[in-house]
Motif scaffolding. Structure first.
Motif, PDB file in Angstrom:
ATOM      1  N   TRP A  11       0.824  -1.205   0.000  1.00 37.71           N
ATOM      2  CA  TRP A  11       0.000   0.000   0.000  1.00 37.71           C
ATOM      3  C   TRP A  11       0.858   1.256   0.000  1.00 37.71           C
ATOM      4  O   TRP A  11       0.655   2.156  -0.828  1.00 37.71           O
ATOM      5  CB  TRP A  11      -0.937  -0.018   1.203  1.00 37.71           C
ATOM      6  CG  TRP A  11      -1.774   1.206   1.325  1.00 37.71           C
ATOM      7  CD1 TRP A  11      -2.913   1.490   0.636  1.00 37.71           C
ATOM      8  CD2 TRP A  11      -1.534   2.320   2.179  1.00 37.71           C
ATOM      9  NE1 TRP A  11      -3.394   2.722   1.013  1.00 37.71           N
ATOM     10  CE2 TRP A  11      -2.565   3.251   1.959  1.00 37.71           C
ATOM     11  CE3 TRP A  11      -0.538   2.632   3.106  1.00 37.71           C
ATOM     12  CZ2 TRP A  11      -2.639   4.457   2.640  1.00 37.71           C
ATOM     13  CZ3 TRP A  11      -0.616   3.832   3.784  1.00 37.71           C
ATOM     14  CH2 TRP A  11      -1.656   4.731   3.548  1.00 37.71           C
ATOM     15  N   GLY A  12       1.790   1.348   0.924  1.00 39.24           N
ATOM     16  CA  GLY A  12       2.612   2.557   1.054  1.00 39.24           C
ATOM     17  C   GLY A  12       3.461   2.831  -0.170  1.00 39.24           C
ATOM     18  O   GLY A  12       3.448   3.927  -0.722  1.00 39.24           O
ATOM     19  N   VAL A  13       4.186   1.821  -0.618  1.00 35.68           N
ATOM     20  CA  VAL A  13       5.062   2.004  -1.781  1.00 35.68           C
ATOM     21  C   VAL A  13       4.230   2.154  -3.055  1.00 35.68           C
ATOM     22  O   VAL A  13       4.493   3.027  -3.882  1.00 35.68           O
ATOM     23  CB  VAL A  13       6.049   0.823  -1.900  1.00 35.68           C
ATOM     24  CG1 VAL A  13       6.835   0.884  -3.198  1.00 35.68           C
ATOM     25  CG2 VAL A  13       7.008   0.814  -0.706  1.00 35.68           C
ATOM     26  N   GLY A  14       3.198   1.332  -3.175  1.00 34.81           N
ATOM     27  CA  GLY A  14       2.367   1.377  -4.387  1.00 34.81           C
ATOM     28  C   GLY A  14       1.694   2.720  -4.588  1.00 34.81           C
ATOM     29  O   GLY A  14       1.766   3.312  -5.672  1.00 34.81           O
ATOM     30  N   PHE A  15       1.053   3.240  -3.551  1.00 33.11           N
ATOM     31  CA  PHE A  15       0.354   4.504  -3.707  1.00 33.11           C
ATOM     32  C   PHE A  15       1.315   5.684  -3.814  1.00 33.11           C
ATOM     33  O   PHE A  15       1.023   6.661  -4.496  1.00 33.11           O
ATOM     34  CB  PHE A  15      -0.658   4.710  -2.576  1.00 33.11           C
ATOM     35  CG  PHE A  15      -1.953   4.014  -2.842  1.00 33.11           C
ATOM     36  CD1 PHE A  15      -2.999   4.665  -3.473  1.00 33.11           C
ATOM     37  CD2 PHE A  15      -2.122   2.684  -2.498  1.00 33.11           C
ATOM     38  CE1 PHE A  15      -4.194   4.014  -3.736  1.00 33.11           C
ATOM     39  CE2 PHE A  15      -3.307   2.015  -2.759  1.00 33.11           C
ATOM     40  CZ  PHE A  15      -4.343   2.684  -3.377  1.00 33.11           C
ATOM     41  N   THR A  16       2.464   5.583  -3.178  1.00 32.83           N
ATOM     42  CA  THR A  16       3.464   6.643  -3.321  1.00 32.83           C
ATOM     43  C   THR A  16       3.990   6.683  -4.753  1.00 32.83           C
ATOM     44  O   THR A  16       4.095   7.758  -5.360  1.00 32.83           O
ATOM     45  CB  THR A  16       4.614   6.441  -2.323  1.00 32.83           C
ATOM     46  OG1 THR A  16       4.075   6.444  -0.995  1.00 32.83           O
ATOM     47  CG2 THR A  16       5.649   7.531  -2.444  1.00 32.83           C
ATOM     48  N   LEU A  17       4.307   5.523  -5.305  1.00 29.19           N
ATOM     49  CA  LEU A  17       4.773   5.475  -6.696  1.00 29.19           C
ATOM     50  C   LEU A  17       3.672   5.908  -7.665  1.00 29.19           C
ATOM     51  O   LEU A  17       3.950   6.616  -8.641  1.00 29.19           O
ATOM     52  CB  LEU A  17       5.259   4.067  -7.048  1.00 29.19           C
ATOM     53  CG  LEU A  17       6.579   3.646  -6.418  1.00 29.19           C
ATOM     54  CD1 LEU A  17       6.885   2.186  -6.747  1.00 29.19           C
ATOM     55  CD2 LEU A  17       7.723   4.545  -6.882  1.00 29.19           C
ATOM     56  N   LEU A  18       2.455   5.500  -7.388  1.00 29.72           N
ATOM     57  CA  LEU A  18       1.341   5.915  -8.232  1.00 29.72           C
ATOM     58  C   LEU A  18       1.213   7.436  -8.243  1.00 29.72           C
ATOM     59  O   LEU A  18       1.050   8.051  -9.300  1.00 29.72           O
ATOM     60  CB  LEU A  18       0.046   5.277  -7.740  1.00 29.72           C
ATOM     61  CG  LEU A  18      -1.219   5.603  -8.518  1.00 29.72           C
ATOM     62  CD1 LEU A  18      -1.139   5.019  -9.924  1.00 29.72           C
ATOM     63  CD2 LEU A  18      -2.434   5.046  -7.788  1.00 29.72           C
ATOM     64  N   GLY A  19       1.319   8.046  -7.088  1.00 31.00           N
ATOM     65  CA  GLY A  19       1.273   9.507  -7.010  1.00 31.00           C
ATOM     66  C   GLY A  19       2.430  10.165  -7.734  1.00 31.00           C
ATOM     67  O   GLY A  19       2.256  11.173  -8.425  1.00 31.00           O
TER      68      GLY A  19
END
Length: 151
Positions: A91-99
């Motif tokens: 969640w943390g890495v995925g959404f940060t990269l998505l942003g």
């Protein structure tokens, strides 16, 4: 990156609250009528274990509810922590990269979308204007009053 440890810590608190206070909360008057559903949910979490909560970080309602439900179900904390850490990392890495990628692509998207929207607005205004002009002209032509006739 503080997102991942914060997500894991928050879920740990949720598990602890559910573990210690969950049974008391479930016996409160508003939740007593949902006892059968609550038992089914607890049984599902006990049977499926943390795997049931793995997709939870991707859905905001499940993300907030799953740790407490795991605690209420008396799920072993070490098992919960393993999957909680995995889910928090995804969640943390995925959404940060998505942003990050969405932000870096924003200018390109803005340029294309900006042009498309401007053209669409112009077409709508012109077509709408022609439609209004034609309706008014037709109404004037059909009017029995000789002052309203175009001519």
């Amino acid at each position: 990156m503080t997102v991942v440890p914060a997500a894991i810590a928050g879920d740990t608190v949720g598990h602890s609250v559910g573990h210690h206070f969950g049974p008391k909360i479930l016996t409160t008057r508003p939740l007593r009528r949902h006892e059968q559903r609550s038992e089914k949910a607890q049984d599902f979490i006990r049977r499926r274990g943390p795997e049931a909560g793995l997709p939870a970080p991707l859905h905001r309602l499940l993300r907030s509810m799953m740790p407490a439900l795991a605690g209420i179900s008396l799920m072993d904390y070490r098992r919960f922590l393993l999957f909680n850490a995995l889910g928090g990392l995804v969640w943390g890495v995925g959404f940060t990269l998505l942003g990050y990628f969405a932000g870096s692509a924003y200018q390109r998207v803005e340029a294309v979308v900006g042009r498309v929207v401007a053209i669409a607005v112009a077409v709508i205004v012109v077509v709408g204007g022609l439609f209004v002009w034609r309706v008014r002209r037709r109404r004037q032509a059909d009017s029995p009053d000789p002052k309203n006739r175009a001519g």
